[in-house]
Design a protein around this motif. Structure first.
Motif, PDB file in Angstrom:
ATOM      1  N   ILE A   4       2.820  -5.568 -17.046  1.00 16.41           N
ATOM      2  CA  ILE A   4       3.247  -4.643 -15.988  1.00 16.41           C
ATOM      3  C   ILE A   4       4.638  -5.001 -15.473  1.00 16.41           C
ATOM      4  N   ASP A   5       5.271  -4.021 -14.841  1.00 15.32           N
ATOM      5  CA  ASP A   5       6.523  -4.219 -14.112  1.00 15.32           C
ATOM      6  C   ASP A   5       6.314  -3.772 -12.673  1.00 15.32           C
ATOM      7  N   LEU A   6       7.341  -3.979 -11.859  1.00 16.87           N
ATOM      8  CA  LEU A   6       7.294  -3.589 -10.455  1.00 16.87           C
ATOM      9  C   LEU A   6       8.488  -2.701 -10.133  1.00 16.87           C
ATOM     10  N   VAL A   7       8.243  -1.676  -9.318  1.00 18.86           N
ATOM     11  CA  VAL A   7       9.329  -0.844  -8.792  1.00 18.86           C
ATOM     12  C   VAL A   7       9.205  -0.821  -7.272  1.00 18.86           C
ATOM     13  N   ALA A   8      10.334  -0.685  -6.603  1.00 21.62           N
ATOM     14  CA  ALA A   8      10.332  -0.688  -5.140  1.00 21.62           C
ATOM     15  C   ALA A   8       9.475   0.452  -4.613  1.00 21.62           C
ATOM     16  N   ALA A   9       8.584   0.125  -3.685  1.00 20.10           N
ATOM     17  CA  ALA A   9       7.753   1.148  -3.051  1.00 20.10           C
ATOM     18  C   ALA A   9       8.295   1.491  -1.671  1.00 20.10           C
ATOM     19  N   SER A  10       8.618   0.471  -0.884  1.00 20.04           N
ATOM     20  CA  SER A  10       9.209   0.682   0.437  1.00 20.04           C
ATOM     21  C   SER A  10       9.618  -0.661   0.993  1.00 20.04           C
ATOM     22  N   ALA A  11      10.392  -0.593   2.071  1.00 21.36           N
ATOM     23  CA  ALA A  11      10.776  -1.784   2.828  1.00 21.36           C
ATOM     24  C   ALA A  11      10.638  -1.439   4.297  1.00 21.36           C
ATOM     25  N   ASP A  12      10.533  -2.446   5.152  1.00 20.78           N
ATOM     26  CA  ASP A  12      10.471  -2.146   6.577  1.00 20.78           C
ATOM     27  C   ASP A  12      11.652  -2.784   7.278  1.00 20.78           C
ATOM     28  N   ALA A  13      11.635  -2.706   8.606  1.00 21.21           N
ATOM     29  CA  ALA A  13      12.781  -3.199   9.366  1.00 21.21           C
ATOM     30  C   ALA A  13      12.847  -4.725   9.397  1.00 21.21           C
ATOM     31  N   GLY A  14      11.774  -5.387   8.980  1.00 20.81           N
ATOM     32  CA  GLY A  14      11.780  -6.840   8.912  1.00 20.81           C
ATOM     33  C   GLY A  14      12.182  -7.322   7.529  1.00 20.81           C
ATOM     34  N   PHE A  15      11.564  -8.410   7.111  1.00 18.81           N
ATOM     35  CA  PHE A  15      11.925  -9.019   5.834  1.00 18.81           C
ATOM     36  C   PHE A  15      10.918  -8.737   4.727  1.00 18.81           C
ATOM     37  N   ARG A  16       9.822  -8.057   5.069  1.00 18.49           N
ATOM     38  CA  ARG A  16       8.837  -7.728   4.047  1.00 18.49           C
ATOM     39  C   ARG A  16       9.339  -6.593   3.157  1.00 18.49           C
ATOM     40  N   SER A  17       8.899  -6.606   1.911  1.00 18.62           N
ATOM     41  CA  SER A  17       9.153  -5.484   1.009  1.00 18.62           C
ATOM     42  C   SER A  17       7.883  -5.210   0.218  1.00 18.62           C
ATOM     43  N   TYR A  18       7.818  -4.006  -0.331  1.00 21.27           N
ATOM     44  CA  TYR A  18       6.602  -3.549  -1.000  1.00 21.27           C
ATOM     45  C   TYR A  18       6.969  -3.015  -2.382  1.00 21.27           C
ATOM     46  N   TRP A  19       6.161  -3.376  -3.379  1.00 24.40           N
ATOM     47  CA  TRP A  19       6.469  -3.073  -4.773  1.00 24.40           C
ATOM     48  C   TRP A  19       5.243  -2.488  -5.450  1.00 24.40           C
ATOM     49  N   ARG A  20       5.435  -1.394  -6.184  1.00 20.32           N
ATOM     50  CA  ARG A  20       4.338  -0.723  -6.877  1.00 20.32           C
ATOM     51  C   ARG A  20       4.291  -1.184  -8.329  1.00 20.32           C
ATOM     52  N   THR A  21       3.100  -1.449  -8.815  1.00 18.07           N
ATOM     53  CA  THR A  21       2.949  -1.853 -10.209  1.00 18.07           C
ATOM     54  C   THR A  21       3.180  -0.651 -11.124  1.00 18.07           C
ATOM     55  N   VAL A  22       3.770  -0.901 -12.265  1.00 15.76           N
ATOM     56  CA  VAL A  22       4.007   0.111 -13.299  1.00 15.76           C
ATOM     57  C   VAL A  22       3.380  -0.398 -14.584  1.00 15.76           C
ATOM     58  N   ILE A  40      -0.130  -2.370  -5.058  1.00 18.22           N
ATOM     59  CA  ILE A  40       1.063  -2.696  -4.279  1.00 18.22           C
ATOM     60  C   ILE A  40       1.152  -4.206  -4.087  1.00 18.22           C
ATOM     61  N   VAL A  41       2.326  -4.765  -4.335  1.00 21.37           N
ATOM     62  CA  VAL A  41       2.601  -6.166  -4.018  1.00 21.37           C
ATOM     63  C   VAL A  41       3.413  -6.212  -2.724  1.00 21.37           C
ATOM     64  N   MET A  42       2.878  -6.889  -1.718  1.00 21.61           N
ATOM     65  CA  MET A  42       3.664  -7.167  -0.520  1.00 21.61           C
ATOM     66  C   MET A  42       4.373  -8.501  -0.732  1.00 21.61           C
ATOM     67  N   ASP A  43       5.684  -8.498  -0.547  1.00 25.74           N
ATOM     68  CA  ASP A  43       6.501  -9.707  -0.672  1.00 25.74           C
ATOM     69  C   ASP A  43       6.995 -10.060   0.720  1.00 25.74           C
ATOM     70  N   SER A  44       6.494 -11.169   1.252  1.00 25.33           N
ATOM     71  CA  SER A  44       6.850 -11.612   2.600  1.00 25.33           C
ATOM     72  C   SER A  44       7.359 -13.048   2.507  1.00 25.33           C
ATOM     73  N   PRO A  45       8.677 -13.231   2.293  1.00 25.89           N
ATOM     74  CA  PRO A  45       9.215 -14.582   2.081  1.00 25.89           C
ATOM     75  C   PRO A  45       8.791 -15.536   3.202  1.00 25.89           C
ATOM     76  N   PRO A  46       8.154 -16.649   2.857  1.00 26.90           N
ATOM     77  CA  PRO A  46       7.582 -17.525   3.889  1.00 26.90           C
ATOM     78  C   PRO A  46       8.605 -18.053   4.885  1.00 26.90           C
ATOM     79  N   ASP A  47       9.848 -18.240   4.461  1.00 27.61           N
ATOM     80  CA  ASP A  47      10.857 -18.748   5.379  1.00 27.61           C
ATOM     81  C   ASP A  47      11.401 -17.662   6.299  1.00 27.61           C
ATOM     82  N   LYS A  48      11.028 -16.400   6.031  1.00 22.84           N
ATOM     83  CA  LYS A  48      11.523 -15.294   6.838  1.00 22.84           C
ATOM     84  C   LYS A  48      10.412 -14.641   7.667  1.00 22.84           C
ATOM     85  N   GLU A  49       9.258 -14.438   7.065  1.00 24.53           N
ATOM     86  CA  GLU A  49       8.190 -13.699   7.731  1.00 24.53           C
ATOM     87  C   GLU A  49       6.843 -14.138   7.173  1.00 24.53           C
TER      88      GLU A  49
END
Length: 332
Positions: A26-44, A51-60
């Protein structure tokens, strides 16, 4: 974040997604981002997609989101289902609820029905006994939020150096807003309960509630006001009034601690003013600090919200004077 760090994070995200799904193609494409540091990625490359939520531990840190998700789910609030997690690295695998939030689909003809379903979720959320360690919407937090308006919107964005008259007027108005907020009955408060954070679902559980990790114990009118006076779309005042009446009726029937409607309406108006000022400050900060300028496009909406409320409350005349002197010329 440097490009090499970004590349490393992208690779780590993809590697984890492939491991968590069990699909190494599988690959990932951007699904959405919010006003913080999290981002969301849809599997292809898989069905159904996830959906993969990416929440960098040093940021959020993702732990507050997970903790509140579990609390809400236990209270029968529809929230995204978690399919896999790597808390230490800030990755979650979630069900894919689609690409459209309420903000994408709500129009004049379906707004009553969608808001009715949203209120159903809100009433369940407000009926939950807040966790003992949940922060309170106390005077310190209310004040910090209001001062975002001073620092980031009036100061950094509009370029004003506030004088003694400005500061005295703001202090007087803020005292009114803070006292009114603290006097309200307290419930679990989402803090961003609005169409952008509600997603239609195909099941009978109603819209899924998103972006709840900043929940607090606070004023009961806050989330209802946020829902009907949204950051990204506006409704005629008569419809907002009708929705507030309906929310109040249903909250009373559900046994929630709402006061008599006249009192509740004042509570909603005043906590709305506090929120509008805060959001103006946040939008300015997103632009000047975080290089996210799009949010400021909605600043005139909040000035209009303030214009609709301030004349009804003589005790907020000091704030109206600041708006007239410092803000109005920029929105003429």
């Amino acid at each position: 974040m440097t490009s090499s760090t970004t590349s490393a994070r992208e690779q780590a995200r993809l590697d984890w997604a492939r491991s968590a799904t069990g699909h190494d193609h599988i690959d990932l494409v951007a699904a959405s981002a919010d006003a913080g540091f999290r981002s969301y990625w849809r599997t292809v490359g898989e069905s159904p997609t996830r959906i993969v939520m990416d929440s960098p531990p040093d940021k959020e840190d993702v732990r507050p989101w997970l903790a509140l998700r579990d609390v809400l789910e236990a209270g029968r609030v529809r929230v995204p289902r978690v399919l896999a997690r790597d808390v230490d690295h800030g990755f979650l695998l979630l069900e894919d609820l689609g690409a459209q939030t309420y903000l994408h689909v709500i129009v004049d003809t379906n707004a009553d029905e969608l808001f009715d379903d949203a209120v159903t979720q809100l009433l369940k959320l407000q009926a939950i006994t807040p966790p003992a360690d949940l922060p309170h919407y106390d005077e310190a937090l209310l004040t910090r939020e209001l001062r975002l308006f001073d620092e980031w919107f009036l100061g950094r964005h509009l370029g004003h150096e506030l004088d003694c008259d400005d500061l005295e007027n703001l202090d007087a108005a803020y005292r009114v807003l803070i006292d009114a907020a603290l006097a309200q009955p307290k419930v679990l408060v989402h803090r961003d309960f609005m169409p952008r954070n509600l997603m239609p679902t195909d099941d009978r559980d109603g819209p899924a509630v998103l972006d709840f990790q900043d929940a607090v114990v606070g004023p009961i009118a806050y989330d209802a006001l946020s829902l009907f006076k949204d950051a990204f779309l506006s409704w005629p005042e008569a419809r907002v009034d009708a929705w507030l009446v309906d929310y109040h009726r249903r909250a009373s029937e559900a046994g929630l601690p709402v006061p008599a409607f006249d009192h509740f309406r004042r509570d909603a108006d005043l906590i709305g003013v506090q929120r509008h000022l805060k959001v103006l400050g946040i939008f300015a900060r997103l632009n000047h600090r975080d290089h996210k300028p799009k949010y400021l496009e909605d600043a005139p909406r909040f000035v209009a919200y303030l214009d609709g409320v301030l004349p009804r409350y003589p005790e907020l005349a000091p704030l109206a004077r600041v708006i007239e002197r410092r803000v109005r010329p920029h929105f003429a």
